[in-house]
Design a protein around this motif. Structure first.
Motif, PDB file in Angstrom:
ATOM      1  N   ASP A  65       0.806  -1.225   0.000  1.00 52.22           N
ATOM      2  CA  ASP A  65       0.000   0.000   0.000  1.00 52.22           C
ATOM      3  C   ASP A  65       0.838   1.273   0.000  1.00 52.22           C
ATOM      4  N   ARG A  66       2.156   1.146   0.137  1.00 51.94           N
ATOM      5  CA  ARG A  66       3.005   2.341   0.180  1.00 51.94           C
ATOM      6  C   ARG A  66       3.218   2.904  -1.220  1.00 51.94           C
ATOM      7  N   PRO A  67       2.834   4.157  -1.456  1.00 56.67           N
ATOM      8  CA  PRO A  67       3.078   4.749  -2.776  1.00 56.67           C
ATOM      9  C   PRO A  67       4.572   4.928  -3.029  1.00 56.67           C
ATOM     10  N   LYS A  68       4.973   4.906  -4.293  1.00 56.22           N
ATOM     11  CA  LYS A  68       6.394   4.931  -4.641  1.00 56.22           C
ATOM     12  C   LYS A  68       7.088   6.214  -4.219  1.00 56.22           C
ATOM     13  N   TRP A  69       6.332   7.305  -4.099  1.00 64.60           N
ATOM     14  CA  TRP A  69       6.950   8.596  -3.784  1.00 64.60           C
ATOM     15  C   TRP A  69       7.213   8.789  -2.289  1.00 64.60           C
ATOM     16  N   LEU A  70       6.542   8.016  -1.429  1.00 68.49           N
ATOM     17  CA  LEU A  70       6.568   8.304   0.007  1.00 68.49           C
ATOM     18  C   LEU A  70       7.953   8.114   0.632  1.00 68.49           C
ATOM     19  N   LYS A  71       8.559   6.966   0.436  1.00 71.37           N
ATOM     20  CA  LYS A  71       9.857   6.700   1.073  1.00 71.37           C
ATOM     21  C   LYS A  71      10.970   7.601   0.544  1.00 71.37           C
ATOM     22  N   PRO A  72      11.073   7.825  -0.804  1.00 75.71           N
ATOM     23  CA  PRO A  72      12.138   8.707  -1.293  1.00 75.71           C
ATOM     24  C   PRO A  72      12.051  10.134  -0.740  1.00 75.71           C
ATOM     25  N   ILE A  73      10.836  10.683  -0.653  1.00 75.77           N
ATOM     26  CA  ILE A  73      10.696  12.042  -0.123  1.00 75.77           C
ATOM     27  C   ILE A  73      11.019  12.063   1.365  1.00 75.77           C
ATOM     28  N   THR A  74      10.588  11.034   2.066  1.00 77.87           N
ATOM     29  CA  THR A  74      10.887  10.949   3.498  1.00 77.87           C
ATOM     30  C   THR A  74      12.398  10.858   3.733  1.00 77.87           C
ATOM     31  N   GLU A  75      13.085  10.033   2.942  1.00 83.19           N
ATOM     32  CA  GLU A  75      14.539   9.882   3.072  1.00 83.19           C
ATOM     33  C   GLU A  75      15.262  11.179   2.716  1.00 83.19           C
ATOM     34  N   ALA A  76      14.811  11.828   1.638  1.00 82.55           N
ATOM     35  CA  ALA A  76      15.434  13.095   1.224  1.00 82.55           C
ATOM     36  C   ALA A  76      15.265  14.153   2.309  1.00 82.55           C
ATOM     37  N   SER A  77      14.100  14.175   2.944  1.00 80.01           N
ATOM     38  CA  SER A  77      13.842  15.131   4.031  1.00 80.01           C
ATOM     39  C   SER A  77      14.760  14.850   5.215  1.00 80.01           C
ATOM     40  N   LYS A  78      14.951  13.575   5.510  1.00 81.63           N
ATOM     41  CA  LYS A  78      15.842  13.183   6.607  1.00 81.63           C
ATOM     42  C   LYS A  78      17.273  13.633   6.339  1.00 81.63           C
ATOM     43  N   ASN A  79      17.763  13.392   5.115  1.00 80.15           N
ATOM     44  CA  ASN A  79      19.143  13.746   4.766  1.00 80.15           C
ATOM     45  C   ASN A  79      19.378  15.252   4.829  1.00 80.15           C
ATOM     46  N   PHE A  80      18.419  16.030   4.329  1.00 79.73           N
ATOM     47  CA  PHE A  80      18.582  17.475   4.347  1.00 79.73           C
ATOM     48  C   PHE A  80      18.518  18.009   5.775  1.00 79.73           C
TER      49      PHE A  80
END
Length: 279
Positions: A65-80
Motif C-alpha cells: 500500500d506504500r506509494p512509490k513517492w513516500l519513502k524517497p521524499i521521506t529519506e530526502a527530508s531526513k538527509n537534508f
C-alpha cells in the motif's frame, strides 16, 4: 448511525496522516522562496517535520500500500534535515520538485467489485475540457523553455519536469491527472511571478496561469460528475446484488422488494400473494 468498522477507522487514519504529510511538504517547499539569512535553517526544520509525517505514514502502511513517492521524499527530508547546507538544500528542492507531481491521496480501498471507476473516469474526461487544457499548458511551457530568456537552472528544470508530467499524464489515470494539475499549481505559485517579469516570457506565463486556473475548475467539475455517477452506479450494483438473492419468478415482486429494501422470505411470500390476489 452506521457503526464505523475497523477498516473505516484505519482508512481515516491514513487520510489524516496523508493530509499532515502533504501540508508539511507544501510548507517546506514554500520556505525556499524566502531570502533571509536563516532560510536554510528554516527549510531544514520544515524538512524534519516532513520526515516525521512520512515515517508516521510508513509505520501504518503495508509494503503493497506504500506509494512509490513516500519513502524517497521521506529519506530526502531526513538527509537534508541532518545536513542543512546550500548543496543539500539545492539537492532536496530539486528532488522534491521532481517527485511532487506523483504525490496524491493514498487509497487502500478496493472497489473493483462494485464498478469500473477507470472506465467512468476515461469517459467523463474525454467529454470534458481537460485534454485541451493539458495541450494548452504544454504549449505555454514549451514556449517558455524555447524562448531563450530563462537563466535560472532551477526554474528551467522545474518547467521541464512539468512538461514531462503533462505529456505523460494527459491521458493517464485519475490520480496521475490530478497530481499533474497540483504540480502545475505548485509551479505557478513557485515561479509564476518570476516568469512574468522576464521580457518575452510574460505572455506565456500569463497564459499558463489562466490555463492552470481553468484546469483546476475543470477538475472540480469532473470530481462532482464522478461523485454523482459513481454513487448511482454503486446504488445500482447494491440493488442488483440484492435481487440476485431473491426468487426471480415475478419481476413485479422483485421490483417491490428492491423498493422496500426487504429481502426476507416472509415478505416475499406476502408480496407474491398480494400480486395474485390470494392475500
Amino acid at each position: 448511525m452506521k457503526k464505523m468498522t475497523s477498516f473505516d477507522r484505519f482508512n481515516r487514519t491514513v487520510t489524516d496522516r496523508y493530509s499532515t504529510f502533504k501540508n508539511r511538504l507544501d510548507a517546506a517547499i514554500a520556505a525556499f522562496s524566502g531570502d533571509d539569512k536563516d532560510r536554510i535553517k528554516l527549510c531544514a526544520e520544515k524538512a524534519s517535520r516532513v520526515e516525521k509525517a512520512g515515517n508516521d505514514l510508513l509505520d501504518i502502511l503495508s509494503e503493497i500500500d506504500r506509494p512509490k513517492w513516500l519513502k524517497p521524499i521521506t529519506e530526502a527530508s531526513k538527509n537534508f534535515a541532518a545536513n542543512p547546507n546550500r548543496v543539500q538544500a539545492k539537492s532536496y528542492l530539486e528532488d522534491v520538485v521532481r517527485r511532487y507531481h506523483q504525490v496524491g491521496p493514498i487509497n487502500v480501498v478496493d472497489s473493483s467489485g462494485v464498478y469500473d471507476f477507470d472506465s467512468l473516469y476515461e469517459r467523463l474526461r474525454s467529454e470534458g475540457q481537460l485534454p485541451s487544457l493539458f495541450d494548452k499548458m504544454m504549449e505555454a511551457v514549451s514556449n517558455m523553455l524555447e524562448h531563450g530568456e530563462l537563466e535560472s537552472v532551477t526554474v528551467i528544470k522545474a518547467l521541464q519536469r512539468l512538461l514531462d508530467a503533462l505529456k505523460a499524464n494527459r491521458e493517464g489515470s485519475y490520480l496521475a491527472m490530478s497530481n499533474t494539475i497540483d504540480f502545475a499549481v505548485f509551479i505557478r505559485n513557485f515561479c509564476g511571478e518570476f516568469l512574468k517579469r522576464i521580457p518575452g516570457v510574460k505572455e506565456y506565463a500569463v497564459a499558463m496561469e489562466k490555463t492552470v486556473k481553468a484546469a483546476e475548475a475543470e477538475r472540480a467539475k469532473l470530481d462532482s460528475d464522478l461523485q454523482r455517477e459513481s454513487l448511482a452506479l454503486i446504488v445500482d450494483a447494491v440493488e442488483i446484488a440484492k435481487l440476485k438473492q431473491l426468487p426471480s419468478r415475478e419481476p413485479l415482486v422483485l421490483f417491490a422488494v428492491a423498493d422496500a429494501d426487504v429481502a426476507d422470505a416472509e415478505t416475499v411470500k406476502r408480496l407474491e400473494n398480494k400480486s395474485t390476489g390470494d392475500e
